[in-house]
Motif scaffolding. Structure first.
Motif, short mmCIF file in Angstrom:
data_model
loop_
_atom_site.label_atom_id
_atom_site.label_comp_id
_atom_site.label_asym_id
_atom_site.label_seq_id
_atom_site.Cartn_x
_atom_site.Cartn_y
_atom_site.Cartn_z
N PHE A 33 0.83 -1.21 0.00
CA PHE A 33 0.00 0.00 0.00
C PHE A 33 0.86 1.26 0.00
N ILE A 34 1.86 1.30 0.87
CA ILE A 34 2.74 2.47 0.94
C ILE A 34 3.44 2.67 -0.40
N ALA A 35 3.91 1.59 -1.00
CA ALA A 35 4.59 1.69 -2.30
C ALA A 35 3.64 2.23 -3.36
N SER A 36 2.39 1.79 -3.34
CA SER A 36 1.42 2.28 -4.33
C SER A 36 1.09 3.75 -4.09
N CYS A 37 0.99 4.16 -2.84
CA CYS A 37 0.77 5.58 -2.55
C CYS A 37 1.89 6.42 -3.13
N CYS A 38 3.11 5.98 -2.94
CA CYS A 38 4.25 6.72 -3.51
C CYS A 38 4.16 6.78 -5.02
N LYS A 39 3.82 5.67 -5.64
CA LYS A 39 3.73 5.59 -7.10
C LYS A 39 2.67 6.54 -7.64
N PHE A 40 1.56 6.67 -6.95
CA PHE A 40 0.44 7.49 -7.42
C PHE A 40 0.44 8.89 -6.82
N ASN A 41 1.47 9.22 -6.07
CA ASN A 41 1.59 10.54 -5.45
C ASN A 41 0.39 10.87 -4.56
N VAL A 42 0.01 9.89 -3.76
CA VAL A 42 -1.07 10.03 -2.78
C VAL A 42 -0.44 9.87 -1.40
N ARG A 43 -0.79 10.75 -0.49
CA ARG A 43 -0.17 10.73 0.83
C ARG A 43 -0.75 9.59 1.67
N PRO A 44 0.12 8.76 2.30
CA PRO A 44 -0.36 7.56 2.97
C PRO A 44 -0.77 7.78 4.42
N GLY A 45 -1.80 7.03 4.81
CA GLY A 45 -2.24 6.99 6.20
C GLY A 45 -2.51 5.57 6.63
N ILE A 46 -2.46 5.33 7.93
CA ILE A 46 -2.68 3.99 8.47
C ILE A 46 -3.67 4.04 9.62
N TYR A 47 -4.67 3.20 9.53
CA TYR A 47 -5.65 2.96 10.60
C TYR A 47 -5.21 1.70 11.35
N ALA A 48 -5.14 1.79 12.65
CA ALA A 48 -4.86 0.61 13.47
C ALA A 48 -5.61 0.76 14.78
N SER A 49 -6.70 0.05 14.91
CA SER A 49 -7.53 0.15 16.11
C SER A 49 -6.83 -0.48 17.30
N VAL A 50 -6.82 0.24 18.42
CA VAL A 50 -6.29 -0.32 19.66
C VAL A 50 -7.40 -0.53 20.69
N SER A 51 -8.61 -0.16 20.32
CA SER A 51 -9.72 -0.24 21.29
C SER A 51 -10.51 -1.53 21.18
N ALA A 52 -10.26 -2.34 20.15
CA ALA A 52 -10.98 -3.60 20.00
C ALA A 52 -10.10 -4.60 19.26
N ASN A 53 -10.15 -5.86 19.69
CA ASN A 53 -9.32 -6.90 19.09
C ASN A 53 -9.90 -8.25 19.49
N CYS A 54 -10.56 -8.91 18.53
CA CYS A 54 -11.21 -10.19 18.84
C CYS A 54 -10.19 -11.24 19.25
N TYR A 55 -9.04 -11.27 18.60
CA TYR A 55 -8.02 -12.27 18.92
C TYR A 55 -7.65 -12.20 20.40
N TRP A 56 -7.60 -10.97 20.94
CA TRP A 56 -7.23 -10.78 22.34
C TRP A 56 -8.44 -10.70 23.28
N ASN A 57 -9.64 -10.89 22.72
CA ASN A 57 -10.85 -10.81 23.55
C ASN A 57 -11.02 -9.41 24.15
N VAL A 58 -10.72 -8.39 23.32
CA VAL A 58 -10.75 -6.99 23.76
C VAL A 58 -11.88 -6.26 23.05
#
Length: 422
Positions: A110-135
Motif C-alpha cells: 500500500f505504501i509503495a502504491s501511494c508513492c507511485k500514485f503521489n497520494v499521501r499515505p495513512g494507516i488505521y490501526a484500532s487499539v480499542s478492539a481486538n477479537c483475537y485478544w478478547n478486547v
C-alpha cells in the motif's frame, strides 16, 4: 479593525485541509468468512482463510486517483485483530496465511502504491478492539470489562509493538487514524504519545491524545452547516464552535456501499448513486470539512468493477463542475467583486479563507448584478474556513459581490470563484 489572534492551523493541518478528498480502504479477514461477527468473540477465522490471490494495491490507488483523493488510509488492523503486515507480535496475520506463502505484506504494498500514485499515505490501526485478544471498547480485555491486570498489560504491550512497527517501518506517514480513540495509559491503555513524538511527529491524527482532526459525528459523509474548524476541547465531535480555542477541523467519512465498510457479495445495488455522492461533496468539502470515501476490496483483493465505475463518475463530475472557474479573485477586506467580461450564467460559487490567519468571517452575503434588476442577494452564510461551496438557481450576472457583514479581524480571502457548469 484591529487584528486579533484567532486560532490557527499547524502546517500539517494546512496540508491535510488542502487535500479535501481522501480514500479509505477496509480489507480484513472477515470478508473470507461471510456472516461472521467479531463481537461474538467466537469462530475466529483462521489465517488460512485469508487468500486474496489477485491482490493489487496499485488497482486500489486507481480508485483514489479516480475521485481526486490526495491522501489514503489503509485499515492495517481492524477489530478481528488480523495483522496485515509481516509481524511476530502474535500469530494471527498474513505471516500465518496461505496468501503468498506467508510472505505477503499489504502495508508495504500500500505504501509503495501511494508513492507511485503521489497520494499521501495513512494507516488505521484500532487499539480499542481486538477479537483475537478478547478486547472490546474502550480497549479492555474480557470483552471490554477488564479485571485481569496481567492480561491487560500483555495486550497493551502488543499494541505498543504494533504501533512501533507500523509507524517505524514504512517511512513518513501523512495520517494516523484511531477508531474510537485510545484508552489513556492511566486507565490501562497504551502509552502512544512518546512513540508518536519519536516516530511520526508530523503526521495528522484522527482521534486520540495528539489528534489534529475530528469526527463530525456521523458516517454519512456530511456535516451540518455552519461547521467550524475550531473546537472548545480536543476531540469534540460535531460542528465545532466559532469561539473554539483549538484548531481541529472536521472529517466526514462514508462507506461507498450503504450496507457497511467491508465488502459483501451481491451488494452492488447498495452503491451510493452519483447524485448522493455529489450531495455529500457539497455538504463536506463544501462545508469546511474533508470527505473520506471508503473502498472495499473483495475476496480477490481488488476493488470491484462497479465501485470503480462510480469512483470514476464522481471524479469526472467534480472536475466538470469545478475545474474551470469563469472568474476568480483573492484579497483582504470586507468587499470582493468578481467581474465578468459580459453577462455570465453562473450557478456555483465557492469562498475560501486564507486559513493561515484562522477563521475570521462570521457572516456574509453574495449578490449578483443582473442586467435588468440591479444587485440581488443570491446566497448568504456564516462559516467559511477552508472552503464553502454555494449552489443556487442559475443567474445571469454582470458581476458578483461578496460582502462580509461580521468578522473577528480583517478577512483574508484565498479564493472567491464563480462557476458555470450545469
Amino acid at each position: 479593525m484591529s487584528e486579533i489572534d484567532n486560532p490557527r492551523p499547524a502546517a500539517n493541518q494546512l496540508a491535510w485541509q488542502d487535500c479535501e478528498l481522501g480514500m479509505f480502504y477496509h480489507f480484513d479477514i472477515p470478508i473470507f468468512k461471510p456472516g461472521w461477527d467479531w463481537r461474538t468473540f467466537e469462530g475466529l477465522p483462521t489465517p488460512q482463510d485469508f487468500n486474496p490471490k489477485e491482490l493489487d494495491t496499485d488497482q486500489w490507488l486507481e480508485a483514489a486517483r479516480a475521485i481526486g483523493a490526495r491522501y489514503a488510509v489503509l485499515v492495517a488492523k481492524h477489530c478481528s485483530g488480523f495483522l496485515t503486515w509481516q509481524s511476530d507480535i502474535y500469530p494471527y496475520g498474513v505471516k500465518q496465511a496461505k496468501w503468498r506463502d506467508g510472505h505477503g505484506d499489504i502495508v508495504a504494498d500500500f505504501i509503495a502504491s501511494c508513492c507511485k500514485f503521489n497520494v499521501r499515505p495513512g494507516i488505521y490501526a484500532s487499539v480499542s478492539a481486538n477479537c483475537y485478544w478478547n478486547v472490546d471498547n474502550p480497549g479492555l480485555v474480557n470483552r471490554g470489562r477488564g479485571g485481569d491486570p496481567k492480561h491487560q498489560a500483555e495486550y497493551v504491550r502488543s499494541q505498543e509493538r504494533m504501533l512501533e512497527e507500523l509507524w517505524g517501518r514504512y517511512g513518513e506517514l501523512f495520517y494516523i487514524w484511531f477508531d474510537g480513540g485510545v484508552l489513556a495509559p492511566e486507565d490501562g491503555g497504551p502509552d502512544i504519545v512518546p512513540m508518536y513524538e519519536r516516530l511520526q511527529s508530523n503526521a495528522n491524527v484522527f482521534q486520540g491524545p495528539r489528534a489534529t482532526t475530528r469526527w463530525v459525528g456521523n458516517e454519512e459523509g456530511v456535516a451540518d452547516y455552519p461547521c467550524w474548524a475550531t473546537v472548545s476541547q480536543l476531540n469534540e465531535n460535531g460542528m465545532g464552535s466559532p469561539n473554539g480555542t483549538i484548531w481541529q477541523p472536521g472529517e466526514c467519512d462514508v462507506p461507498i456501499r450503504e450496507n457497511g465498510w467491508f465488502w459483501e457479495d451481491d451488494q452492488e445495488n447498495t452503491i451510493h448513486s452519483l447524485e448522493s455522492l455529489m450531495d455529500m461533496y457539497y455538504r463536506s468539502v463544501g462545508h469546511n470539512c474533508n470527505l473520506l470515501i471508503n473502498a472495499n476490496p473483495d475476496t480477490r483483493g481488488l476493488v470491484p468493477e462497479a465501485d470503480m465505475k462510480r469512483y470514476s463518475d464522481l471524479g469526472k463530475e467534480i472536475r466538470t463542475r469545478f475545474n474551470t472557474p469563469v472568474a476568480r479573485i483573492a484579497g483582504r477586506g470586507d468587499c470582493h467583486i468578481l467581474m465578468f467580461p459580459k453577462p455570465q450564467c453562473v450557478e456555483h460559487v465557492w469562498v475560501m479563507e486564507d486559513i493561515r490567519y484562522g477563521e475570521r468571517i462570521r457572516a456574509y452575503n453574495i449578490e449578483a448584478l443582473t442586467p435588468n434588476s440591479g444587485w440581488q442577494q443570491i446566497v448568504f452564510g456564516t462559516s467559511v474556513g477552508h472552503k464553502r461551496i454555494h449552489r443556487f438557481k442559475p443567474v445571469q450576472a454582470k458581476k458578483l459581490r461578496m460582502n462580509v457583514t461580521k468578522e473577528t479581524s480583517t478577512p483574508v480571502l484565498r479564493d472567491f470563484s464563480a462557476f458555470s457548469a450545469l
